[in-house]
Motif scaffolding. Sequence first.
Motif, PDB file in Angstrom:
ATOM      1  N   LYS A 183      -4.731   2.320  -4.476  1.00 22.11           N
ATOM      2  CA  LYS A 183      -3.908   3.415  -4.993  1.00 22.11           C
ATOM      3  C   LYS A 183      -3.494   4.347  -3.874  1.00 22.11           C
ATOM      4  O   LYS A 183      -2.321   4.740  -3.771  1.00 22.11           O
ATOM      5  N   ILE A 184      -4.428   4.696  -3.020  1.00 27.09           N
ATOM      6  CA  ILE A 184      -4.136   5.588  -1.893  1.00 27.09           C
ATOM      7  C   ILE A 184      -3.085   4.966  -0.986  1.00 27.09           C
ATOM      8  O   ILE A 184      -2.127   5.633  -0.555  1.00 27.09           O
ATOM      9  N   ARG A 185      -3.224   3.698  -0.696  1.00 23.52           N
ATOM     10  CA  ARG A 185      -2.281   3.039   0.225  1.00 23.52           C
ATOM     11  C   ARG A 185      -0.889   2.924  -0.407  1.00 23.52           C
ATOM     12  O   ARG A 185       0.125   3.007   0.302  1.00 23.52           O
ATOM     13  N   LYS A 186      -0.833   2.758  -1.693  1.00 16.70           N
ATOM     14  CA  LYS A 186       0.468   2.717  -2.370  1.00 16.70           C
ATOM     15  C   LYS A 186       1.161   4.069  -2.256  1.00 16.70           C
ATOM     16  O   LYS A 186       2.366   4.152  -1.939  1.00 16.70           O
ATOM     17  N   LEU A 187       0.416   5.141  -2.502  1.00 12.19           N
ATOM     18  CA  LEU A 187       0.993   6.479  -2.404  1.00 12.19           C
ATOM     19  C   LEU A 187       1.422   6.790  -0.975  1.00 12.19           C
ATOM     20  O   LEU A 187       2.471   7.406  -0.753  1.00 12.19           O
ATOM     21  N   GLU A 188       0.624   6.349  -0.029  1.00 11.91           N
ATOM     22  CA  GLU A 188       0.984   6.545   1.382  1.00 11.91           C
ATOM     23  C   GLU A 188       2.314   5.867   1.702  1.00 11.91           C
ATOM     24  O   GLU A 188       3.164   6.431   2.406  1.00 11.91           O
ATOM     25  N   SER A 189       2.504   4.677   1.177  1.00 16.40           N
ATOM     26  CA  SER A 189       3.741   3.938   1.454  1.00 16.40           C
ATOM     27  C   SER A 189       4.960   4.624   0.847  1.00 16.40           C
ATOM     28  O   SER A 189       6.083   4.421   1.307  1.00 16.40           O
ATOM     29  N   GLU A 190       4.743   5.452  -0.168  1.00 16.80           N
ATOM     30  CA  GLU A 190       5.844   6.159  -0.814  1.00 16.80           C
ATOM     31  C   GLU A 190       6.119   7.518  -0.187  1.00 16.80           C
ATOM     32  O   GLU A 190       7.267   7.977  -0.175  1.00 16.80           O
TER      33      GLU A 190
END
Length: 354
Positions: free
Chosen positions: A71-78
């Motif tokens: 989840k954290i990495r997905k938000l980072e990518s956005e």
Amino acid sequence: MRRERRRYYAVMLMLIFVCGIVLTACQGGLTGGEKGQNQEVQKEFFAMDTYMTFSLYGEKAGETLKDAEAKIRKLESEWSVTNQNSEIYQVNHSNGNPVTLSEDTAEVVRYALDMAKETGGALDPTIYPVLTAWGFTTGKNRVPKETEIRTLLEHVGYEKVILDGQTLTLPEEMELDLGAVGKGYAGDLTADLVKEHGLESALLNIGGNIQAVGSRPDGEDWRLAIRSPYGEGEVGLLKVSDCAVVTSGNYERYFTAKDGTRYGHIIDPKTGYPVDNGLASVTIVTEEGKMGDALSTALFVKGLDGAKAYWQSHDGFEMIVMTEDQKLYVTEGLDEKFTLSGTFSQMERHVIRR
């Protein structure tokens, strides 16, 4: 979300005490404790340009931790301002054209704009170009000329940003950065995910932002050491459960100019200069990490009197304020939960009441 935060947060990880134990690095691996409801799984990883340590307790802790990191990495990518594939990067290079955002990104931008309005512009997510001019986003610190700052401030102002549903329009020459709310918002979403997996006890250290899910496995409050803004070590111990704890201060990142003047990284959006108002740190304790993130910065900008007045007219959070002359101000809701320690036990203490 900025690279210069790395060294500070690497140190910060060594100063957060939980259950009397220092959170230590696992070099990206998993560590496990006893089995059952008290089973602990812990992992350190690097994301959003900072070190994070997640400690989860329960039978589903392992699989939940994997989902939490994802989840954290997905938000980072956005939300990254440097990743050319991120939504925020696309917004900042849109040349004034509308950009359609994902639901998560639209919501965090909307919250940042709402808090900017709520705090009278003390928090402003469009201050990024000014931060860059001072070198706080590049690591190449400098003192900009007054004319440069005035020019950059012409392109700063949250009220110029238009968000219609999930469509964002940012005027040309403006840049958006979610650094003042992004980690807190990510903490909220990750805490929700942990609860959805049925876990009742977890501690998420998101680069110094602490998100506590429930209480410790034994039912007692988490015990967090608050870092001293005056040097090494901690100033006191805070007991909390099921909340977020976020601290801001200019001791985190600063540089000293050739004339000996020290400049901190928290910029006053109205002046374009680093804040210099006698505060050393502001710690916010609240249910929502996004609010803690936003208010720790905004109230630092407002100064002691402004922070006190804001708290007295708003609900939903408590705070700890320390001044450069080593005075402590604690709102009444934390008076019995925050204890000074060591050499700070005799620190002048004031309780802020409504």
